[in-house]
Design a protein around this motif. Structure first.
Motif, mmCIF file in Angstrom:
data_model
loop_
_atom_site.group_PDB
_atom_site.id
_atom_site.type_symbol
_atom_site.label_atom_id
_atom_site.label_comp_id
_atom_site.label_asym_id
_atom_site.label_seq_id
_atom_site.Cartn_x
_atom_site.Cartn_y
_atom_site.Cartn_z
ATOM 1 N N ARG A 32 3.481 41.356 -40.734
ATOM 2 C CA ARG A 32 2.078 41.590 -40.385
ATOM 3 C C ARG A 32 1.555 42.754 -41.224
ATOM 4 N NH1 ARG A 32 4.573 40.043 -35.643
ATOM 5 N NH2 ARG A 32 3.565 38.320 -34.532
ATOM 6 N N LYS A 52 9.644 28.176 -34.693
ATOM 7 C CA LYS A 52 8.185 28.131 -34.572
ATOM 8 C C LYS A 52 7.744 27.036 -33.603
ATOM 9 C CE LYS A 52 7.293 31.143 -37.962
ATOM 10 N NZ LYS A 52 6.670 32.460 -37.706
ATOM 11 N N HIS A 56 8.597 27.395 -28.094
ATOM 12 C CA HIS A 56 7.279 27.664 -27.530
ATOM 13 C C HIS A 56 6.733 26.448 -26.789
ATOM 14 C CE1 HIS A 56 7.029 31.449 -29.736
ATOM 15 N NE2 HIS A 56 7.464 30.806 -30.799
ATOM 16 N N LYS A 60 1.101 26.137 -28.197
ATOM 17 C CA LYS A 60 1.418 27.205 -29.150
ATOM 18 C C LYS A 60 2.259 26.670 -30.303
ATOM 19 C CE LYS A 60 3.142 31.954 -29.466
ATOM 20 N NZ LYS A 60 3.699 33.112 -28.712
ATOM 21 N N ALA A 61 3.177 25.748 -30.009
ATOM 22 C CA ALA A 61 4.016 25.167 -31.056
ATOM 23 C C ALA A 61 3.171 24.434 -32.092
ATOM 24 C CB ALA A 61 5.044 24.218 -30.439
ATOM 25 N N LEU A 64 1.436 27.130 -34.252
ATOM 26 C CA LEU A 64 2.384 27.823 -35.124
ATOM 27 C C LEU A 64 2.884 26.913 -36.243
ATOM 28 C CD1 LEU A 64 4.513 29.854 -32.542
ATOM 29 C CD2 LEU A 64 2.867 30.757 -34.191
ATOM 30 N N SER A 67 -0.038 26.423 -38.786
ATOM 31 C CA SER A 67 -0.369 27.642 -39.533
ATOM 32 C C SER A 67 0.764 28.036 -40.476
ATOM 33 C CB SER A 67 -0.699 28.782 -38.572
ATOM 34 O OG SER A 67 0.379 29.045 -37.697
ATOM 35 N N PHE A 68 2.020 27.858 -40.049
ATOM 36 C CA PHE A 68 3.138 28.234 -40.916
ATOM 37 C C PHE A 68 3.240 27.297 -42.113
ATOM 38 C CE2 PHE A 68 7.807 28.761 -41.811
ATOM 39 C CZ PHE A 68 7.718 30.079 -42.236
ATOM 40 N N TYR A 103 7.841 18.360 -38.898
ATOM 41 C CA TYR A 103 7.545 19.732 -39.327
ATOM 42 C C TYR A 103 8.648 20.251 -40.249
ATOM 43 C CZ TYR A 103 7.982 24.828 -38.730
ATOM 44 O OH TYR A 103 8.179 26.170 -38.936
#
Length: 349
Positions: A32, A52, A56, A60-61, A64, A67-68, A103
């Motif tokens: 961060r 990720k 979760h 949220k999974a 994440l 975004s990842f 993913y």
């Protein structure tokens, strides 16, 4: 940049991983930070990207994962390298499998090169994903955690608490989880190769995923009369003391691609009696007797393995050989090997 970074809570691996790069003059960008947002780094080195998704709740999974993957895509678009240390060939947790598998397929597609901790995990990974076999890879062992070895005086006190008199003491240490196969304790012999009683030290708390009734039945079958039970989660100091006090640590794991705990046992002066998973046979080839004994988990095989470890008196030369092998696995040594791999990918430095 390391994901997770040095401030990750719950496992000291990444703290030592990042500090090793500090020691050899490599800057590690905080996760961060403005440098991360502006892609001011040359290599993104990731561990456990499956977390990720698998750790979760679904909403949220989803966020994440998306975004990842978008971030990884940007990293590659701007000419950076992505390195993945494969700790587990097959994720231990497969929550949201319908999301996790595609993913991870995209994560593999975006990865520039792989780091494996042993030969067998590399073979298993490329067998499972042959489309990745042409990508660069290297072997860098699991770094050695700093430990404190128990004093002879303290060791003797602890052994007398576990069993009065002579005994061969086997430790089953750490959180009790399904893959650690507590049921295998029942197959350990009652006496060792020198006729001494085999005492079991079962130390650690039960994981919430463990069936409580099945756990108690397994401990009953192993023999409560020869068992010293410590029913709480061990802190680092307790763990290191117990490793150095027992005669061997028993790891009858059912699955796994590498074991940082086995390296911890060796660094704390312990000896290992393990299942015959490839990660353990790799370790046995690396360290050899009297430090690592892999075995099938039936009663006859375990009796023979206990006989071997209990009748082998460790020599100073063997201790020196172990310490040299551990020195080669220091986090700084592993950091230097990893840096060479970055350079082979075309990263600066």
């Amino acid at each position: 940049m390391s994901v997770p970074g040095r401030t990750y809570i719950g496992n000291p691996y990444w703290k030592y991983f990042c500090e090793a790069f500090d020691a050899i003059g490599v800057d590690v960008v905080p996760v961060r930070s403005a440098d991360t947002m502006l892609l001011r780094f040359d290599v993104l080195h990731m561990h456990f990207p499956d977390h990720k998704v698998a750790e979760h709740p679904l909403p949220k999974a989803l966020v994440l994962a998306a975004s990842f993957l978008a971030f990884l895509g940007l990293v590659r678009l701007f000419g950076k390298k992505i390195v993945w240390t494969v700790h587990d060939v097959t994720p231990f947790k497969t929550r949201h499998r319908w999301l996790l598998m595609p993913y991870l397929a995209w994560v593999r597609r975006l990865t520039s090169g792989y780091v494996f901790m042993n030969r067998s995990s590399r073979e298993q990974f490329f067998k499972a994903y042959p489309d990745q076999a042409a990508k660069p890879s290297c072997l860098v062992g699991h770094g050695v955690f700093p430990t404190t070895r128990v004093s002879p005086e303290r060791r003797q006190i602890l052994r007398q608490e576990m069993h009065k008199g002579e005994a061969f003491i086997i430790g089953y240490l750490g959180d009790l989880k399904p893959y650690k196969n507590v049921d295998a304790l029942r197959h350990l012999p009652k006496t060792d190769g020198r006729g001494r009683p085999v005492v079991l030290v079962v130390a650690g708390r039960a994981d919430p995923l463990m069936d409580a009734d099945a756990l108690e039945a397994s401990l009953d079958a192993a023999g409560r009369e020869r068992m010293h039970r410590i029913d709480h989660r061990l802190d680092d100091a307790e763990m290191e003391e117990l490793i150095g006090t027992v005669d061997a640590v028993f790891l009858p794991y059912l699955i796994g691609s590498n074991s940082g705990f086995s390296i911890l046992v060796l660094s704390a002066g312990g000896r290992l009696l393990t299942s015959d998973l490839p990660m353990f046979t790799d370790l046995e080839e690396q360290f050899g007797a009297p430090w690592v004994y892999s075995s099938a988990l039936d009663a006859l095989s375990l009796t023979q393995a206990v006989d071997r470890v209990s009748t082998h008196d460790v020599t100073p030369e063997e201790e020196g050989r172990r310490d040299a092998a551990l020195a080669a696995l220091s986090f700084e040594a592993c950091g230097r090997e990893t840096l060479e791999f970055y350079r082979s990918l075309g990263a600066p430095g």
